[in-house]
Design a protein around this motif. Sequence first.
Motif, PDB file in Angstrom:
ATOM      1  N   LEU A 126       3.201  -3.837  -3.976  1.00  0.00           N
ATOM      2  CA  LEU A 126       4.164  -5.033  -3.661  1.00  0.00           C
ATOM      3  C   LEU A 126       3.666  -6.441  -3.991  1.00  0.00           C
ATOM      4  O   LEU A 126       4.502  -7.416  -4.515  1.00  0.00           O
TER       5      LEU A 126
ATOM      6  N   THR B  16       1.452  -7.243  -6.056  1.00  0.00           N
ATOM      7  CA  THR B  16       1.134  -7.513  -7.657  1.00  0.00           C
ATOM      8  C   THR B  16       2.320  -8.297  -8.136  1.00  0.00           C
ATOM      9  O   THR B  16       2.340  -9.178  -8.970  1.00  0.00           O
ATOM     10  N   SER B  17       3.497  -8.013  -7.465  1.00  0.00           N
ATOM     11  CA  SER B  17       4.924  -8.848  -8.284  1.00  0.00           C
ATOM     12  C   SER B  17       5.201  -9.940  -7.618  1.00  0.00           C
ATOM     13  O   SER B  17       5.988 -10.718  -7.937  1.00  0.00           O
ATOM     14  N   SER B  18       4.317 -10.291  -6.613  1.00  0.00           N
ATOM     15  CA  SER B  18       4.769 -11.673  -6.085  1.00  0.00           C
ATOM     16  C   SER B  18       3.585 -12.703  -6.265  1.00  0.00           C
ATOM     17  O   SER B  18       3.939 -13.620  -5.967  1.00  0.00           O
ATOM     18  N   CYS B  19       2.515 -12.223  -6.825  1.00  0.00           N
ATOM     19  CA  CYS B  19       1.408 -13.042  -7.125  1.00  0.00           C
ATOM     20  C   CYS B  19       1.978 -14.189  -7.978  1.00  0.00           C
ATOM     21  O   CYS B  19       2.347 -13.748  -9.092  1.00  0.00           O
TER      22      CYS B  19
END
Lengths: 461, 148
Positions: free
Chosen positions: B69, B71-74
């Motif tokens: 999860l 990865t998609s917010s970095c």
Amino acid sequence: MKVRSDIVVIGGGLAGITAAMRAASLGREVTVIRKAYGATAVGCGAFDVLGTHGGDLLHSAFDLRKGAQYAPPHDLFRLITRRPAHPYALFVEQDEGSEKAVWKSFRPRFDVAASFILDRLAKAGYELEGSAEAITPHPTAMGTLRWTNFAPVSIHRGNVNGWRKGGVVFVGIDGVDTFDTAFASRSLSALLAEQGSADAGSFDARTVTLPWGRKQGGMTPAEVARELDDPERRESFVAAVESELAGQDADHLVMAPVLGIDSHAETLHLLEKRTGARVCEPIIPAPHAIHGLRLQKALDRALESAGVRLVQAHVAGFDAAGSVIRMLRGEGDDGPFEAEARRFVLATGRFFGGGLVSQNGMRETVFNLPIYHGGRPVRERPPFALLRERYWSRQPAFEAGLRAGRDLRPVDGTGRVAYANLHAAGSILGGFDLAADGTGQGVDALTGYEAGSLAAKDVQA
Amino acid sequence: MNRKRFLTYAFLAKYYFGHHLGRLLPSRRKPGGGLDKFLENYRADRIQALTPEERAALPDMQSCVSCGLCTSSCVLTAPPGNLTETPPIDPRAVAVSYSRAIPEFWSLRGVVERCKGCGLCEEVCPTDTPLLRMVRFIDDKSRESAPA
Ligand SMILES: Cc1cc2nc3c(=O)[nH]c(=O)nc-3n(C[C@H](O)[C@H](O)[C@H](O)COP(=O)(O)OP(=O)(O)OC[C@H]3O[C@@H](n4cnc5c(N)ncnc54)[C@H](O)[C@@H]3O)c2cc1C
């Protein structure tokens, strides 16, 4: 920081957000407290009500491929006979005893809850299709079929029962190696041929190269999906697909499931318009699929439009006077945090969400409520009693959770209601295996909606 | 008690008390002595000492379950994209490599150097993995361990 509202919901997954929006729709002031994302954000996108199983229950995917009949009244009856502690059992009139009567009492209650949440999600840009009465097969990224009741449009368009004869093309992206299109297309064509769908058509696999993609080191699905939320990137992606497919017989496209995070539907529609094919995404059976993240983000948007306050904080303790919870305490982004309310809803999920932990025995993390399996608190038993050697056996450890009656109030170790103003919703409730039983999100929607209604009614009373 | 056993205990006692008495005296560490030899032997393997605080933080740092999860917010991968110019960054790589060996941390330098410390990864992490602390930890340790 201090928060006061009529109702406080702990946990912001599918169950907690459904409960919060339902209570808000009844005019209550609601706050959701959430420490992070949970299971909802890693799900594969399938919204199972009475789905397929590997275990002892209804249909396996294998049975269905062989043409077994899907009959919800029969399936629900079997489910609650074999899993008497399943949360669905709280929503049926069991004394009536017949399959039809059980279904008749369940169906309207489920429909109200499901249409409430599906409607909110659609308004937030995340549309699901399907029905509690039917189950449909959709390709997975492995080229197998996954049956489910409801699925987001991008998956539901891959319902192979509705495929017309013609060319099926799996389209991958150079650098994103979690979707092996050649492998998937071979598997699916073999599977459909075995099933006797001779008119399945031709199968092919293609790979597009993104002009703006990373040349070395690969890309994660999340990276590409985020890029495709951008209109320019979307346009150049669609153009790349178009030119890759030039001259190809393509009636159905199974696209790498990275079409976007916040606006994947736009990429899908643009692809359909420009290629003339019916476009779907496969189900990714393992975490983390972008589908779960999309669902979670749509829930967050829906929550915001419902006027519910969302607070990022970790609830770590509480004050109670007798059997009434007064206040929650925890740690927020900017220091200590307190929340007062008249009613509380516990929707903290299981191990992944953080509602349960298994360290020196299983326990519930916020109120230290007992975890039940088979009608008894699990603390009374040695840990190995909750595990079975065989992978496919029912695993008590994965069915354990809170026990509650029809009012969804969790009980204490003696079986009495633990706190008069606490309801529980979602996967924190025990009695089912959320990965194996094929009822995961159905339970969240139903119990979330019910907990929201009950808490709102209590506040009025 | 037989003679052999008695001698064994006497031997252990001599070193036990000798050691603790010795610790009361001012340090007599000679450069090039035992400790230095010991450390020298492990230098080639890039093994480093951990402080007690670092050791206490280890269990939390190992709680990553690789759900992805973060990865998609970095923010480093957020549009408008810079995919072509940048090597891949994945906070999960930081968390997962943590469970590998400290001597290999230097291989993550390209990743941790680019972290802006926004903390969005921690905000979504279901298992409360302290990603920012790990980035700092890896940054520190990898400075010492990078191959020349
Ligand atoms: C990998 C995977 C695949 C699945 N696939 C399917 C599927 O295909 N079909 C299906 O129907 N179901 C599926 N499920 C099941 C379904 O996803 C879950 O049942 C559902 O997401 C649970 O929702 P929830 O709201 O109960 O919990 P979660 O989504 O886990 O939410 C729990 C929330 O509580 C918060 N929280 C926990 N403790 C605290 C605390 N102390 N303070 C503040 N907040 C706290 C968490 O941060 C989180 O926001 C799957 C589950 C998993 C894990």
